[in-house]
Each structure stands twice: as structure tokens, then as C-alpha cells.
Design a protein around this motif. Structure first.
Motif, PDB file in Angstrom:
ATOM      1  N   GLU A 674       0.823  -1.204   0.000  1.00  0.00           N
ATOM      2  CA  GLU A 674       0.000   0.000   0.000  1.00  0.00           C
ATOM      3  C   GLU A 674       0.859   1.256   0.000  1.00  0.00           C
ATOM      4  O   GLU A 674       0.485   2.291   0.564  1.00  0.00           O
ATOM      5  N   ASN A 675       2.024   1.170  -0.685  1.00  0.00           N
ATOM      6  CA  ASN A 675       2.868   2.350  -0.839  1.00  0.00           C
ATOM      7  C   ASN A 675       2.046   3.520  -1.379  1.00  0.00           C
ATOM      8  O   ASN A 675       1.231   3.336  -2.281  1.00  0.00           O
ATOM      9  N   PRO A 676       2.259   4.723  -0.857  1.00  0.00           N
ATOM     10  CA  PRO A 676       1.500   5.881  -1.346  1.00  0.00           C
ATOM     11  C   PRO A 676       2.041   6.398  -2.680  1.00  0.00           C
ATOM     12  O   PRO A 676       3.014   5.870  -3.221  1.00  0.00           O
ATOM     13  N   THR A 677       1.395   7.419  -3.196  1.00  0.00           N
ATOM     14  CA  THR A 677       1.846   8.151  -4.388  1.00  0.00           C
ATOM     15  C   THR A 677       1.902   7.245  -5.609  1.00  0.00           C
ATOM     16  O   THR A 677       2.844   7.283  -6.395  1.00  0.00           O
ATOM     17  N   ARG A 678       0.880   6.421  -5.780  1.00  0.00           N
ATOM     18  CA  ARG A 678       0.796   5.550  -6.949  1.00  0.00           C
ATOM     19  C   ARG A 678      -0.639   5.549  -7.467  1.00  0.00           C
ATOM     20  O   ARG A 678      -1.587   5.432  -6.675  1.00  0.00           O
ATOM     21  N   VAL A 679      -0.782   5.674  -8.771  1.00  0.00           N
ATOM     22  CA  VAL A 679      -2.098   5.739  -9.405  1.00  0.00           C
ATOM     23  C   VAL A 679      -2.083   4.884 -10.669  1.00  0.00           C
ATOM     24  O   VAL A 679      -1.120   4.913 -11.443  1.00  0.00           O
ATOM     25  N   VAL A 680      -3.154   4.122 -10.864  1.00  0.00           N
ATOM     26  CA  VAL A 680      -3.343   3.343 -12.093  1.00  0.00           C
ATOM     27  C   VAL A 680      -4.193   4.160 -13.055  1.00  0.00           C
ATOM     28  O   VAL A 680      -5.269   4.648 -12.685  1.00  0.00           O
ATOM     29  N   VAL A 681      -3.703   4.319 -14.293  1.00  0.00           N
ATOM     30  CA  VAL A 681      -4.447   5.061 -15.314  1.00  0.00           C
ATOM     31  C   VAL A 681      -4.563   4.208 -16.568  1.00  0.00           C
ATOM     32  O   VAL A 681      -3.767   3.297 -16.799  1.00  0.00           O
ATOM     33  N   SER A 682      -5.572   4.497 -17.383  1.00  0.00           N
ATOM     34  CA  SER A 682      -5.711   3.832 -18.684  1.00  0.00           C
ATOM     35  C   SER A 682      -5.589   4.874 -19.790  1.00  0.00           C
ATOM     36  O   SER A 682      -6.029   6.018 -19.634  1.00  0.00           O
ATOM     37  N   VAL A 683      -4.966   4.444 -20.901  1.00  0.00           N
ATOM     38  CA  VAL A 683      -4.595   5.362 -21.981  1.00  0.00           C
ATOM     39  C   VAL A 683      -4.873   4.700 -23.326  1.00  0.00           C
ATOM     40  O   VAL A 683      -4.639   3.488 -23.492  1.00  0.00           O
ATOM     41  N   LYS A 684      -5.362   5.472 -24.292  1.00  0.00           N
ATOM     42  CA  LYS A 684      -5.483   4.958 -25.656  1.00  0.00           C
ATOM     43  C   LYS A 684      -4.085   4.729 -26.233  1.00  0.00           C
ATOM     44  O   LYS A 684      -3.149   5.476 -25.948  1.00  0.00           O
ATOM     45  N   LYS A 685      -3.967   3.704 -27.091  1.00  0.00           N
ATOM     46  CA  LYS A 685      -2.661   3.389 -27.676  1.00  0.00           C
ATOM     47  C   LYS A 685      -2.057   4.586 -28.401  1.00  0.00           C
ATOM     48  O   LYS A 685      -0.859   4.860 -28.294  1.00  0.00           O
ATOM     49  N   GLU A 686      -2.898   5.312 -29.131  1.00  0.00           N
ATOM     50  CA  GLU A 686      -2.384   6.422 -29.929  1.00  0.00           C
ATOM     51  C   GLU A 686      -1.914   7.601 -29.085  1.00  0.00           C
ATOM     52  O   GLU A 686      -1.204   8.483 -29.577  1.00  0.00           O
ATOM     53  N   ASP A 687      -2.297   7.613 -27.788  1.00  0.00           N
ATOM     54  CA  ASP A 687      -1.874   8.705 -26.913  1.00  0.00           C
ATOM     55  C   ASP A 687      -0.715   8.309 -26.005  1.00  0.00           C
ATOM     56  O   ASP A 687      -0.237   9.135 -25.207  1.00  0.00           O
ATOM     57  N   ALA A 688      -0.246   7.079 -26.144  1.00  0.00           N
ATOM     58  CA  ALA A 688       0.722   6.549 -25.180  1.00  0.00           C
ATOM     59  C   ALA A 688       2.034   7.327 -25.179  1.00  0.00           C
ATOM     60  O   ALA A 688       2.582   7.632 -24.107  1.00  0.00           O
ATOM     61  N   GLU A 689       2.577   7.656 -26.343  1.00  0.00           N
ATOM     62  CA  GLU A 689       3.872   8.338 -26.387  1.00  0.00           C
ATOM     63  C   GLU A 689       3.784   9.742 -25.806  1.00  0.00           C
ATOM     64  O   GLU A 689       4.667  10.180 -25.061  1.00  0.00           O
ATOM     65  N   THR A 690       2.720  10.453 -26.136  1.00  0.00           N
ATOM     66  CA  THR A 690       2.526  11.791 -25.558  1.00  0.00           C
ATOM     67  C   THR A 690       2.378  11.699 -24.047  1.00  0.00           C
ATOM     68  O   THR A 690       2.944  12.497 -23.295  1.00  0.00           O
ATOM     69  N   PHE A 691       1.607  10.724 -23.615  1.00  0.00           N
ATOM     70  CA  PHE A 691       1.406  10.504 -22.173  1.00  0.00           C
ATOM     71  C   PHE A 691       2.737  10.259 -21.473  1.00  0.00           C
ATOM     72  O   PHE A 691       3.029  10.858 -20.428  1.00  0.00           O
ATOM     73  N   LYS A 692       3.575   9.402 -22.032  1.00  0.00           N
ATOM     74  CA  LYS A 692       4.859   9.079 -21.401  1.00  0.00           C
ATOM     75  C   LYS A 692       5.791  10.289 -21.379  1.00  0.00           C
ATOM     76  O   LYS A 692       6.475  10.542 -20.377  1.00  0.00           O
TER      77      LYS A 692
END
Length: 747
Positions: A674-692
Motif C-alpha cells: 500500500e505504498n502511497p503516491t501511486r495511481v493506475v491510469v488507462s490510456v489509448k494506444k495512440e496517446d501513449a507516447e505523448t502521455f509518457k
């Protein structure tokens, strides 16, 4: 001659002697009752006041900070919001239904007294283990009381949390929250403007219920709760609804200069607080108070905590019009007092003075204690923990065990009993990281807001028990992270500090450290604490043995969604990428986790420390990603760890997921930490590089966990090798039905 009658009013010998010195005489029975109630821990905060000063309380948005019935912050140039959380712990153990119901009623009136219309409720609940029949009785009674009052009065209950732990078995916690809206610039306080203004009591009639309620809430418990049933107030939500509408009409007609709720210490408490804040005195005429029981004495009239009553401060010439409004709403209404210029509290009954005390003695001269603090001996013992020595466990078996934990399973049985959509303002309903509400209801025809409000309630008593300072940071960080996950910027916090007996140095050490941790986090995030409540003496004494609750600070964070862009936590479609973002470069700790408690039967270790810099950066990143439409869902990793977080994103969607991990850590630690400061998100494939690119630019770590699928199966792989494959349907059924089954099962 001094007797020990002072003990019946919750006073110590030293406090009674202080009263004698200040007065120069012995107080009579009525005066002693007033001082006992107002000097109680519940009313005076005499053990916590010195530490509460650590909280930051100001910002550009804050209109009213601590010191009034509720805090008020600016939503925008048209609308302000008022909010507060309070405890009703002891009454809810004695009378679960009425204790919880009147907790809701009381917090509604706190917000109403600022001139705000209540539009949202929340609750934070703590109970003992569910295998105890007494706990089942308490849970059912408390939930029924909350739903009865909130549903009947027409205010939606939109958020909350519920935990079960052994330390609450005879001391459940019931913390109630309310938020209201008011036109910008039109705030009311509990102050008169000049001597000669009068006090009008409006609402329900006064009975004997609730007398000694403040004193009862300021002492430790014993198992003899039957003798305290008369201390618990009895609420009437239908009267509460009429009172709301009457107050709103009175405000619209500009008939009052101030408002004060009648809560702890009843009429004596409300009137003396008004006088003190106004720097005036007050006279009360008790024979004019509308009564519902015959033969009530002045002591009872002054200290009754009967519900659905408020004190209005107004000019004498406006009393008739106020009474006409009250009559139209079928409420009791009477002129019961006036403000004076001599700084004294005087109560008359049929022309006779029954109490005469300096206002300053009642309110300002209550003792303030700087009690001894000492680190508890258990701290050294629990820190001697090495998680690597634990045996590895079967992941599937551990997962099923955790999903059946009452702290992880769905709380739908609880919140489905609440009408969380009444008023049709609820945009994001209970069950996620935070509730989201619109302000579509116009306070006046020309007043509205395009912004949304987000609310979340958080408490992690186990972490605070292990390390009160880090636990305090942990709770504030999670509350602010929850707001960021839905796209909201925090504008204020209200807190309820539930702790044990402050006369024990170990408890005071917990309180001081927890407040310091919370204050440091609030200061770093720039989030003010605008209101709150302290509930001490949450201790039960049985056969000369004391049981204190875990230190339990509950934080309610309120945020604003500036551009109406918000997210929920559910995965959306097949083929989306699943990322974990946050502070990922340190090892996974299972200290204080539900995994360690349920699987290994231990509450040990230290709190996984919150890196405030990383945490704040993560909040900013989430807001940017949501505003730029680069993520489709967000859910913070909390109780149960990453595995439970992923499942909560999948449940209710018919989707599945393939998770391929590349980690050298033990898989059970990585998945259930239960380490803090962690979030799971979902992303469209075409947005993955911009997201990263954006995530890296903001200094936040990321890792690609896998992708969503359309087959309803969760697959876990480690370095491309299968580890676990499980259909989601039985997992979801277990998670969804555990609480209801546990409560319906007869031992």
C-alpha cells in the motif's frame, strides 16, 4: 462547603477550585451544570487546542476559517461553499440509530447556520470485527440512522468510508460531514452587531433528551451504557427539513444578523458563545422557551440538547415577521433573550435569577492543558519487523482472502441505503475515489456556477497507529490524491481527530505527532484546514483494563473541478493500455497493509513514507492529463494494494486485463503493498507516447502494466511467464456480496 458534586458535571477538583476562585463563591446547581458542559473536552478543546494551531488555515479562497460553525471557501465569484465534519461516537454506541441520525442532523445545522443550503452529506465509520454480534447490531443501527435522517431531509449522502478493526469493538466512530452552498458575499456568523438585539429560538420544542450530552462525550466509556441512554438526543428529520426551509426564507427576507445552532450544551452553550463572540452579555428568559414536557426545571431547559433547534440573532422589530415565517412552516418560535453590554450571562425563570456568570468564565477561561506526552512502548516493538522473513503465499488464495475482507470488499450494502442522488446534483456517485457534484440549483435566480465540486473522505488509523506523524501525512496525501484522480483541485480540508484518553501521555503523543504530520502535508500542498472537530476519550474501561482506539484522524478534502472535465476509476474499452504512475523507484513495503493483517495476522512495521514533493507533482500531472484528455480513468493504489486497485477498475465493466510485470521484487509484496503516491491510469494506444513524454517531463515515474481485454479474465504474467489466470466474475461476486452476507449471517 465544597462537595464532590462537581464530578457529576465532568469537572475535576482543580477545575472546581478554579471556578470558586474566579467567582468568589460557590456556583449553584444550574451554574455548575453550565460550566461543566462548557468546560468539557467536547466544547472547550482543552487538551487539543495547543496543537491545533499548527494547521494552516488561510488561502486566497478562504472566507471563514476555524472558529465558526463551519468553514467557508470561495467556489467562484457567484457561489461560496460551507463545510464541516463532526463526531457522534459515544451516542452512536449507546443508541446506534438515534446517535447516528442526530449526528447527521447536527452537522446539517452547522452548515445551515452559516446561511448555506445543505446539498451533500458524507460519513466515516469505524466498527469492531464483523464476527461479533454486537458489531452487526451497531453497523445496522448506525447505517439505518444515517439513511433515515439524510433520506428524509432530502440531502444526498454522496461519499464516505467504513473500516473494521478490533480496537473499535466497544467504541465505534461515526463522523458526519455536510457541505452547503451560499451566494458569494452573504455569509452569516454567530455574532450580534449591537446590544439590545434579541435571541429567537426556532424549530422543535425543548425536551429532556440529550442533557449531559457534552459531558458524556468527554469521558471514557464503561460497559454500563444503559444509564447513559437519556443523554442521547432524538432527531426528527421532518422537523429538520421544515427548519431548513424556514431558515432559507428568513435569510432571503433579510430578517436576521446572525445564526447559531443549538448543539452541545444546548441553549446555555449557544447563547454564551454568541455573547462571547459579540463581546457582549446575554439575558435569557427560560419560561418563554417552548417545552414538550411538563415540569422542566431551569437546569434542564438550559442544557437540553433537543434537536432541530436554532438561535436567531435579530432586531426586536423583526421578531413578528420571523414568527410568521415559523408558523407557516409549523415550527415553534419564541423570543427567549437579548444581548446586553455588561459581559454577563444571566438566566431568569419566572422573574427569578437562576444563573449569573461572567461570559468570559464560561467560554474563554476554560482550562487549556499542555498534557504530558510520551512515545508508547509499542512503537519500538512493532518497528522490529522484516518483511523478507515472511513466507511466500499463493497469490490466488491471498487474493480471495483479501477480497472477502470487510475493509476491501464493496460497501454498496451501506451506500445503497442512502439516497445519494436526491436533488439530482450527484455527477459521480459513491464507490470511487471522490464524489462529484454540480451546482445546478440556483440559490437565487441569477446565481449559479459552471464549476463542479468534488468531495472525498479518508482515514487510515492503522498507519497512524504505526507512525502517527507519517500516518498524518499519509491520510492528507491520499485525500488530495483522490481529488486529483477525478480532476479536482483541493480548496479546503475539514478534519475529525478521533483519539483515546488524553490523560494518558501515550495518547497525547499520538495526537501531537498526527497533527504535526497532517499540518506539514497541508502546508506543503497549500491546502488550508477551514473547520474540524476533536473527539477524545474514545476509551473503554472494562474490569479496570483500558482499551483505546487507534489514533484515527479523518480528513474530508473538498475540491473544485474548474473546467467540468472529470474522470471515474473504471476502465473503458478493450485494448487500452494500463499504466502505473507515481513514486515507483523505492521498494514495495507491506507495513500496515491489509495484506499483512489478513494474510499474516500482523499489524507491524512502519508507514511507507510519503514523498511530499513527488506526491504534489503527481497531483499536478493528473490534472494536466485529465485536462488534455490523455487518460481515460484514474484510480489511486490504496487499501489492498495494486492488485485490488486493478480489480476495482475492472469490476462492473465486463472487461478483463492482461498484466505483464517486469520486477525483481517478490510478487506478493509488489501486488499487495500500500505504498502511497501511486495511481493506475488507462490510456489509448495512440496517446501513449505523448502521455509518457509528459509524465517524464513532470518528474513522475511510469511503468506499462498491460492492457485491457474483452474476455472478462485477469491474467498476471511475470517476464512473459503465466503466474495467475482468473475469471473476474467469481472475484467480483465475492467482493460485492461479502459485507451483506457477513451482516445477515447469524453466528
Amino acid at each position: 462547603m465544597m462537595t464532590e458534586i462537581y464530578k457529576l458535571h465532568g469537572l475535576t477538583k482543580e477545575e472546581y477550585e478554579r471556578i470558586l476562585e474566579k467567582l468568589g463563591r460557590e456556583p449553584n446547581h444550574v451554574e455548575l451544570g453550565i460550566l461543566g458542559a462548557m468546560w468539557s473536552e467536547h466544547c472547550s478543546y482543552k487538551s487539543s487546542k495547543v496543537f491545533l494551531k499548527m494547521f494552516p488555515t488561510k488561502s486566497e479562497r478562504v472566507v471563514q476559517g476555524p472558529g465558526e460553525n463551519a468553514g467557508v471557501v470561495m467556489l467562484d465569484e457567484h457561489v461560496w461553499i460551507a463545510f464541516k465534519v463532526e463526531s457522534h461516537n459515544h451516542p452512536s454506541y449507546i443508541e446506534p440509530f438515534n446517535g447516528a441520525a442526530t449526528g447527521v442532523g447536527g452537522i446539517i445545522r452547522d452548515v445551515l447556520s452559516m446561511g448555506a443550503r445543505p446539498i451533500a452529506l458524507g460519513n466515516s465509520l469505524r466498527f469492531g470485527p464483523l464476527n461479533d454480534p454486537k458489531t452487526k447490531h451497531l453497523v445496522k443501527g448506525v447505517v439505518k440512522g444515517i439513511s433515515h435522517y439524510g433520506n428524509s431531509i432530502g440531502v444526498p449522502n454522496v461519499c464516505g468510508e467504513t473500516f473494521f478493526e478490533e480496537c473499535y469493538i466497544t467504541n465505534p466512530l461515526v463522523n458526519a460531514f455536510c457541505l452547503g452552498v451560499l451566494p458569494a458575499g452573504r455569509i452569516y456568523t454567530s455574532r450580534a452587531k449591537e446590544p439590545g438585539q434579541v435571541l429567537v429560538l426556532i424549530g422543535s420544542s425543548t425536551g429532556r433528551d440529550g442533557i449531559h450530552g457534552a459531558v458524556m462525550a468527554s469521558g471514557e466509556f464503561s460497559q454500563d451504557k444503559e444509564s447513559k441512554r437519556s443523554h442521547v438526543q432524538v432527531g426528527d428529520p421532518y422537523f429538520g427539513k421544515k427548519l431548513i426551509e424556514a431558515i432559507m426564507e428568513i435569510i432571503e427576507k433579510d430578517l436576521v444578523v446572525g445564526l447559531q445552532d443549538l448543539g452541545a450544551a444546548g441553549l446555555a452553550g449557544a447563547s454564551s458563545e454568541v455573547a462571547n463572540k459579540s463581546r457582549m452579555g446575554v439575558e435569557l428568559y427560560l419560561e418563554k422557551v417552548p417545552l414538550r414536557e411538563e415540569g422542566m426545571e431551569p437546569y434542564e431547559i438550559l442544557l437540553s440538547e433537543s434537536q432541530e433547534r436554532m438561535l436567531l440573532i435579530t432586531d426586536p422589530e423583526k421578531v413578528d415577521e420571523i414568527q410568521a415565517v415559523a408558523k407557516s412552516h409549523h415550527l415553534e418560535c419564541a423570543l427567549v433573550g437579548k444581548l446586553t453590554d455588561d459581559g454577563y450571562f444571566r438566566a431568569f425563570f419566572n422573574g427569578q435569577v437562576v444563573a449569573e456568570l461572567p461570559i468570559s468564565l464560561i467560554v474563554e477561561e476554560a482550562p487549556v492543558y499542555v498534557r504530558e506526552r510520551k512515545e508508547p512502548s509499542y512503537i519500538a516493538e512493532i518497528r522490529n519487523f522484516h518483511q523478507e522473513q515472511l513466507p511466500e503465499v499463493d497469490l490466488k488464495e491471498a487474493l480471495y482472502t483479501l477480497l472477502s475482507s470487510p475493509n476491501i470488499c464493496a460497501k454498496e450494502w451501506i451506500y445503497s441505503q442512502y439516497d445519494y442522488q436526491v436533488g439530482t446534483n450527484t455527477v459521480l456517485k459513491p464507490g470511487g475515489d471522490a464524489a462529484v457534484l454540480r451546482i445546478k440549483w440556483p440559490i437565487r435566480p441569477q446565481i449559479k456556477s459552471d464549476k463542479l465540486i468534488a468531495i472525498t473522505m479518508e482515514g487510515n488509523s492503522r498507519m497512524t497507529y504505526l507512525n502517527p506523524y507519517e500516518g498524518g501525512k499519509f491520510v492528507v496525501a491520499e485525500a488530495c490524491r483522490n481529488l486529483a484522480c477525478v480532476g479536482a483541485v483541493p480548496v479546503g480540508i475539514t478534519d475529525c481527530l478521533n483519539f483515546g484518553n488524553p490523560e494518558r501521555p501515550e495518547i497525547m503523543w499520538q495526537l501531537e505527532q498526527a497533527i504535526k504530520g497532517m499540518a506539514d502535508a497541508c502546508q506543503y500542498f497549500g491546502v488550508p484546514v477551514v473547520s474540524g472537530n476533536v473527539s477524545l476519550y474514545n476509551e473503554t474501561v472494562e474490569q479496570k483494563t483500558a482499551r483505546n482506539i487507534y489514533p484515527t484522524p479523518v480528513v474530508v478534502a473538498v475540491g473544485v473541478v474548474e473546467n467540468r472535465k472529470f474522470l471515474d476509476h473504471k476502465f473503458k474499452e478493450d485494448g487500452h493500455l494500463i499504466f502505473l504512475i507515481g513514486d515507483l523507484r523505492r521498494g514495495s513495503k507491506i507495513d500496515g497493509s491489509e495484506f499483512l493483517k489478513r494474510i499474516h495476522g500482523k499489524v507491524l512495521g512502519d508507514v511507507p513514507e510519503v514523498n511530499l514533493e513527488k506526491e504534489k507533482a503527481l497531483h499536478g500531472l493528473l490534472l494536466r492529463l485529465i485536462n488534455e484528455d490523455l487518460i481515460l480513468s484514474a484510480h489511486d493504489v490504496s487499501t489492498g494494494g495494486l492488485m485490488v486497485c486493478l480489480l476495482e477498475c475492472l469490476f462492473g465493466t465486463s472487461l478483463g486485463a492482461t498484466i505483464n510485470l517486469y520486477t525483481g521484487e517478490r510478487l506478493d509484496f509488489f501486488l499487495f503493498s500500500e505504498n502511497p503516491t501511486r495511481v493506475v491510469v488507462s490510456v489509448k494506444k495512440e496517446d501513449a507516447e505523448t502521455f509518457k513524454d509528459i509524465t517524464e517531463a513532470e518528474g513522475i515515474d511510469w511503468v506499462l502494466l498491460g492492457r485491457t481485454t474483452d474476455d472478462g479474465i485477469l491474467r498476471i504474467e511475470l517476464y512473459d511467464e503465466p503466474v495467475m489466470e482468473e475469471k473476474l466474475e467469481p472475484l467480483e461476486e465475492l467482493w460485492k456480496n461479502t459485507l451483506e452476507k457477513a451482516l445477515s449471517h447469524t453466528l
